[in-house]
Write a protein that holds these residues in place. Structure first.
Motif, PDB file in Angstrom:
ATOM      1  N   LEU A 214      -4.232   6.994   3.494  1.00 10.69           N
ATOM      2  CA  LEU A 214      -4.099   7.610   2.176  1.00 10.69           C
ATOM      3  C   LEU A 214      -4.431   6.608   1.062  1.00 10.69           C
ATOM      4  O   LEU A 214      -5.149   6.928   0.104  1.00 10.69           O
ATOM      5  CB  LEU A 214      -2.677   8.145   1.983  1.00 10.69           C
ATOM      6  CG  LEU A 214      -2.315   9.426   2.739  1.00 10.69           C
ATOM      7  CD1 LEU A 214      -0.813   9.655   2.713  1.00 10.69           C
ATOM      8  CD2 LEU A 214      -3.043  10.631   2.135  1.00 10.69           C
ATOM      9  N   TYR A 215      -3.915   5.405   1.204  1.00 13.86           N
ATOM     10  CA  TYR A 215      -4.133   4.379   0.176  1.00 13.86           C
ATOM     11  C   TYR A 215      -5.610   3.977   0.109  1.00 13.86           C
ATOM     12  O   TYR A 215      -6.204   3.910  -0.978  1.00 13.86           O
ATOM     13  CB  TYR A 215      -3.271   3.151   0.479  1.00 13.86           C
ATOM     14  CG  TYR A 215      -3.386   2.055  -0.570  1.00 13.86           C
ATOM     15  CD1 TYR A 215      -2.539   2.045  -1.678  1.00 13.86           C
ATOM     16  CD2 TYR A 215      -4.334   1.041  -0.450  1.00 13.86           C
ATOM     17  CE1 TYR A 215      -2.643   1.047  -2.636  1.00 13.86           C
ATOM     18  CE2 TYR A 215      -4.444   0.049  -1.403  1.00 13.86           C
ATOM     19  CZ  TYR A 215      -3.601   0.055  -2.501  1.00 13.86           C
ATOM     20  OH  TYR A 215      -3.708  -0.936  -3.446  1.00 13.86           O
TER      21      TYR A 215
ATOM     22  N   SER B  75      -8.191   5.571   0.936  1.00 10.74           N
ATOM     23  CA  SER B  75      -9.108   6.637   0.511  1.00 10.74           C
ATOM     24  C   SER B  75      -9.006   6.901  -0.989  1.00 10.74           C
ATOM     25  O   SER B  75      -9.579   7.872  -1.500  1.00 10.74           O
ATOM     26  CB  SER B  75      -8.821   7.920   1.294  1.00 10.74           C
ATOM     27  OG  SER B  75      -7.500   8.382   1.044  1.00 10.74           O
TER      28      SER B  75
ATOM     29  N   PRO C  70       1.471   5.950  -1.526  1.00 14.12           N
ATOM     30  CA  PRO C  70       1.866   6.997  -0.563  1.00 14.12           C
ATOM     31  C   PRO C  70       3.254   6.739   0.031  1.00 14.12           C
ATOM     32  O   PRO C  70       3.613   5.610   0.363  1.00 14.12           O
ATOM     33  CB  PRO C  70       0.792   6.904   0.526  1.00 14.12           C
ATOM     34  CG  PRO C  70      -0.338   6.167  -0.084  1.00 14.12           C
ATOM     35  CD  PRO C  70       0.254   5.248  -1.110  1.00 14.12           C
TER      36      PRO C  70
ATOM     37  N   LYS D 216       0.822  -1.212   0.000  1.00 15.56           N
ATOM     38  CA  LYS D 216       0.000   0.000   0.000  1.00 15.56           C
ATOM     39  C   LYS D 216       0.856   1.262   0.000  1.00 15.56           C
ATOM     40  O   LYS D 216       0.408   2.320  -0.456  1.00 15.56           O
ATOM     41  CB  LYS D 216      -0.924   0.022   1.220  1.00 15.56           C
ATOM     42  CG  LYS D 216      -2.048  -0.997   1.166  1.00 15.56           C
ATOM     43  CD  LYS D 216      -2.982  -0.854   2.369  1.00 15.56           C
ATOM     44  CE  LYS D 216      -4.172  -1.791   2.249  1.00 15.56           C
ATOM     45  NZ  LYS D 216      -5.104  -1.623   3.399  1.00 15.56           N
ATOM     46  N   GLY D 217       2.054   1.167   0.550  1.00 14.83           N
ATOM     47  CA  GLY D 217       2.889   2.353   0.601  1.00 14.83           C
ATOM     48  C   GLY D 217       4.130   2.143   1.435  1.00 14.83           C
ATOM     49  O   GLY D 217       4.427   1.019   1.873  1.00 14.83           O
TER      50      GLY D 217
ATOM     51  N   ASP E 100       4.439  12.571   0.723  1.00 12.46           N
ATOM     52  CA  ASP E 100       2.990  12.814   0.731  1.00 12.46           C
ATOM     53  C   ASP E 100       2.545  13.376   2.072  1.00 12.46           C
ATOM     54  O   ASP E 100       1.626  14.186   2.140  1.00 12.46           O
ATOM     55  CB  ASP E 100       2.237  11.500   0.458  1.00 12.46           C
ATOM     56  CG  ASP E 100       2.366  11.069  -0.979  1.00 12.46           C
ATOM     57  OD1 ASP E 100       1.791  11.729  -1.855  1.00 12.46           O
ATOM     58  OD2 ASP E 100       3.062  10.071  -1.238  1.00 12.46           O
TER      59      ASP E 100
ATOM     60  N   TYR F  25      -5.858   6.676  -3.139  1.00 19.24           N
ATOM     61  CA  TYR F  25      -4.682   7.494  -3.433  1.00 19.24           C
ATOM     62  C   TYR F  25      -4.436   7.603  -4.937  1.00 19.24           C
ATOM     63  O   TYR F  25      -4.441   6.609  -5.661  1.00 19.24           O
ATOM     64  CB  TYR F  25      -3.443   6.903  -2.756  1.00 19.24           C
ATOM     65  CG  TYR F  25      -2.187   7.702  -3.016  1.00 19.24           C
ATOM     66  CD1 TYR F  25      -1.914   8.860  -2.301  1.00 19.24           C
ATOM     67  CD2 TYR F  25      -1.265   7.302  -3.992  1.00 19.24           C
ATOM     68  CE1 TYR F  25      -0.768   9.608  -2.540  1.00 19.24           C
ATOM     69  CE2 TYR F  25      -0.117   8.044  -4.237  1.00 19.24           C
ATOM     70  CZ  TYR F  25       0.121   9.197  -3.504  1.00 19.24           C
ATOM     71  OH  TYR F  25       1.255   9.928  -3.735  1.00 19.24           O
TER      72      TYR F  25
END
Length: 785
Positions: free
Chosen positions: A683-684, A686, A565, A513-514, A586, A688
């Protein structure tokens, strides 16, 4: 009922009281600071003067200057009734039980039922203070022992009485952690609590060994400082800062009130220490103690050391021990401790004798001062600045082997340690699935440390290692999030680290995811590898230098435009390149104690990793309708040109480094990585979407460049800037204005990056820049030229 702290009253405005008030105000909580009424027309003179002295002190007790506006002052005679509007009342008056009890009697007349009431005492038994008070008062009363200075020393000891409501204790533990940024340690109501009990024992043990082994003050300072993970103030400088009278008071208190302490005789004050108290040589507060600062014949400041045999001050001596020289080659503190304890010189003997005493002492303090061994480690790290606690140190050198050596040397360990080893448990701590557990003597099992979900320690994830190189480690920290850290000196950023960031982003984009970027240790990053820049510049390897700068720029831009992110979690120093990385993330989840800025001008360079470009971009975005275009640009230019460094994460918002509404401050630095991980997931999840490279940056060209150059020339003529300072500032201005353009123009990020890189490289060819770089490498500070 959910308890909310909207306003705090601090009773007593001395050194501790005024600074506790400042720390609460710094976190955003309004404070009522009261003290005794002064004689004369201004009844609040005492409290006002105390607060003013605190605010002027260095380092600052508040995160930003505006925080002081949240502190209202008053006196006990006229304003005590105002505590009725406070949710927490903290007593910080003189250390006398009768005075505290008298004040509490008055407090109870105005305090609302249910209001928290705590004492900051460091020596008086907590349970004695509530004699004669109501059941509600006793239920909401507790000890809350802050360490001085409260903003910087992270320990907050929580000491409940038998009458304290467990809900109150739990609330204070949580509030101290989350809001005040403290390491909250639950203590028993025993003399000196935890940190001072063990800390003063350690100091007294050093005093004893100094006499026994014939060592001097300067030798002890070298042996007990950073080399073993202790602060630079080591032993005697720490005593001078704390106050020698305070040290003696705590030692006497333990000697008089702990008849069952097997090491009681160690707390007897040596004759030379008694003499210092008699002479009123109490340390910093009296201008001299173990050390004394003077002006020498040349007018320069010089620090002299006290000779405890002659009681005369003389020049400091740099000690030489073979063990210490060998230790310089070892990076890992646990490995260093192991080597030092095995040393065959006098230093090795000192380390063995000291650690044997320390390990034996802390083992016998369980369960007297704490049921849990990890609380002792936490207290010593947060209160005395130890890098690792005594039980962690014992783990590092081997528990069983050291226990046997201790027994042979006449320092037997507590029975529970023998039982632990007999049961086959070889360490006090263990790690399972990235979570740390501590041995629990009561159940003879390992138990998960409280807060394990909130406190992510990357080194605990060694079995979840995804990738590594010589400097970097990339971990899977769960929930499809990666975390990168590097282990270079001071967190400096060189080729290995840049490669590590690029690789980490690439791997995160494929399967995660980030990415979280954070470091452990004292600092996030002191910036780019100055030694590498100097080496390439002095050898005129400009093609390689150009490639190195391009790599740095490409890396920060890779972080900006990754498809997932990228969140940075800095703490301590986040300078130069460390700041530039944050500028392109970010989101930044910064520890409250983060000191960040673009400091390249000090070494004769401009920010070359995208920092100059980013400040020009943000200045363009900040132009408001009707406001002169060059005001934001001038402000941004001055921030870089004067190499401003924020004194806190909060101040970094004022400097335009962190962004309101995007970046956040995490009061407790132990929570920043967990907060960064949560931010990546948020962030992911929602939806991203990676930002698009900018091509619409409005630069002002000659119209702004002329004004900036005029200002630089004025500073130069007024002798506020050297000729070389002016040269560097002019190149900075050139880049931030977009070059010698005849009119305002829209340009791309790459256009500004190219200008930034070209001017950075041109400065690398300047002799005075090379002199500054060389000075930093040799002394840690740039020369003024």
């Amino acid at each position: 009922m959910k308890r909310i702290i909207k306003r705090v009253a601090v009773l007593g405005s001395g050194v501790m009281g005024s600074r506790i008030a400042c720390h609460f105000a710094g976190t955003g909580i309004p404070v009522l600071l009261l003290d005794i009424a002064a004689e004369g027309a201004d009844k609040n003179k005492i409290v006002k003067d105390a607060l003013a002295a605190a605010v002027k002190s260095s380092p600052s007790p508040v995160y930003t200057k505006d925080a002081v506006k949240k502190i209202a002052t008053g006196n006990f005679d006229e304003d005590l009734e105002k505590i009725a509007g406070c949710d927490w009342v903290i007593e910080v008056v003189v250390e006398r039980l009768d005075i505290k009890q008298q004040l509490f009697e008055k407090v109870e007349q105005y305090r609302r039922p249910g209001t928290l009431i705590t004492s900051n005492t460091s020596g008086i038994p907590i349970h004695l203070m509530t004699a004669g008070r109501s059941a509600d008062f006793k239920k909401h009363f507790c000890g809350t022992h802050f360490f001085n200075p409260p903003r910087y020393l992270r320990l907050l000891e929580i000491i409940p009485t038998p009458d304290t409501d467990p809900e109150v204790t739990d609330f204070l533990m949580e509030f101290g952690d989350r809001i005040l940024g403290k390491t909250t340690v639950l203590c028993k109501d025993t003399p000196a609590f935890i940190a001072n009990r063990v800390g003063v024992f350690s100091i007294m043990a050093v005093f004893s060994l100094m006499d026994q082994l014939g060592l001097g003050i300067d030798e002890i300072e070298a042996l007990t400082g950073p080399v073993i993970g202790r602060p630079k103030s080591a032993t005697f400088r720490t005593a001078d800062v704390v106050g020698i009278d305070t040290l003696v008071k705590v030692a006497n208190g333990v000697f008089e009130n702990c008849p069952g302490d097997e090491a009681k005789q160690l707390f007897v004050i040596p004759a030379w220490l008694e003499q210092m108290v008699t002479n009123k040589w109490l340390g910093d507060k009296t201008g001299q103690g173990f050390f004394k600062k003077i002006k020498n014949d040349k007018g320069a400041s010089e620090i002299l050391t006290l000779d405890l045999k002659t009681f005369e001050y003389g020049p400091r001596v740099k000690p030489k021990f073979a063990s210490l020289e060998a230790a310089k080659l070892i990076e890992s503190l646990p490995a260093k401790l192991k080597m030092l304890l095995g040393g065959q010189d006098k230093a090795g003997e000192f380390y063995r004798q000291f650690h044997y005493r320390l390990f034996a002492y802390v083992s016998h303090r369980i369960p007297e001062i704490s049921d849990e061994l990890y609380r002792i480690d936490d207290a010593m790290k947060a209160g005395f600045g130890w890098e690792i606690g005594p039980f962690e140190s014992w783990d590092a050198v081997g528990v069983a082997k050291t226990a046997a050596a201790m027994k042979a040397a006449g320092f037997p360990v507590a029975a529970w340690v023998e039982e632990m080893l007999a049961a086959g448990h070889q360490t006090f701590y263990t790690i399972e699935n990235g979570k740390r557990k501590a041995y629990d003597p009561a159940t003879q099992t390992y138990k998960l440390l409280p807060g394990s979900e909130a406190f992510i320690i990357l080194s605990n994830y060694s079995d979840q290692l995804v990738w590594k190189n010589n400097s970097c480690r990339l971990y899977d920290i769960g929930d499809a999030v990666l975390a990168l850290q590097w282990n270079t000196k001071m967190g400096t950023i060189g080729g290995d680290v840049l490669s590590g960031i690029q690789t980490s982003i690439e791997k995160a984009e494929k399967n995660f995811k980030g990415l979280v970027i954070a470091n452990e240790g004292a600092n996030f990053s002191a910036g780019a590898n100055v030694g590498m820049i100097f080496m390439l510049a002095i050898e005129q390897e400009y093609d390689e230098l150009d490639m190195a700068v391009r790599l740095f720029q490409n890396t920060t831009m890779r972080a900006r435009y990754a498809s997932v992110p990228v969140v940075v979690a800095p703490h301590g120093l986040a300078l130069g390149g460390g700041c530039e990385l944050s500028l392109h993330a970010d989101k930044v989840c910064a520890a409250a104690e983060t000191y960040t800025g673009l400091v390249e001008l000090g070494v004769g360079l401009i920010p070359g990793g995208g920092g100059t470009k980013e400040f020009a971009l943000r200045a363009a975005d900040e132009v408001q309708h009707g406001e002169p275009d060059n005001i934001p640009l001038q402000n941004r230019f001055l921030t870089i040109a004067t190499a401003k460094v924020s004194t806190s994460a909060a101040e970094a918002f004022e400097l335009g480094i962190y962004r309101h509404g995007t970046d956040v401050v995490v009061p407790n630095q132990d929570r920043r990585i967990a907060e960064a991980k949560r931010s990546v997931t948020e962030l992911y999840d929602s939806g991203y979407v990676a930002p698009v490279p900018r091509t619409d940056i409005r630069v002002l060209g000659r119209s702004a460049l002329g004004a900036l150059l005029a200002g630089i020339n004025g500073m130069q003529k007024g002798n506020y800037a050297t000729d070389h300072d002016a040269l560097v500032a002019k190149k900075l201005a050139y880049v931030m204005c977009g070059g010698d353009l005849s009119e305002p123009t829209l340009v791309s990020e790459q256009y500004l990056l190219d200008l930034e890189r070209q001017n950075f490289l041109s400065l690398c060819g300047e002799r005075k820049t090379l002199e500054r770089l060389q000075s930093v490498i040799k002394t840690g500070k740039p020369v003024r030229n």
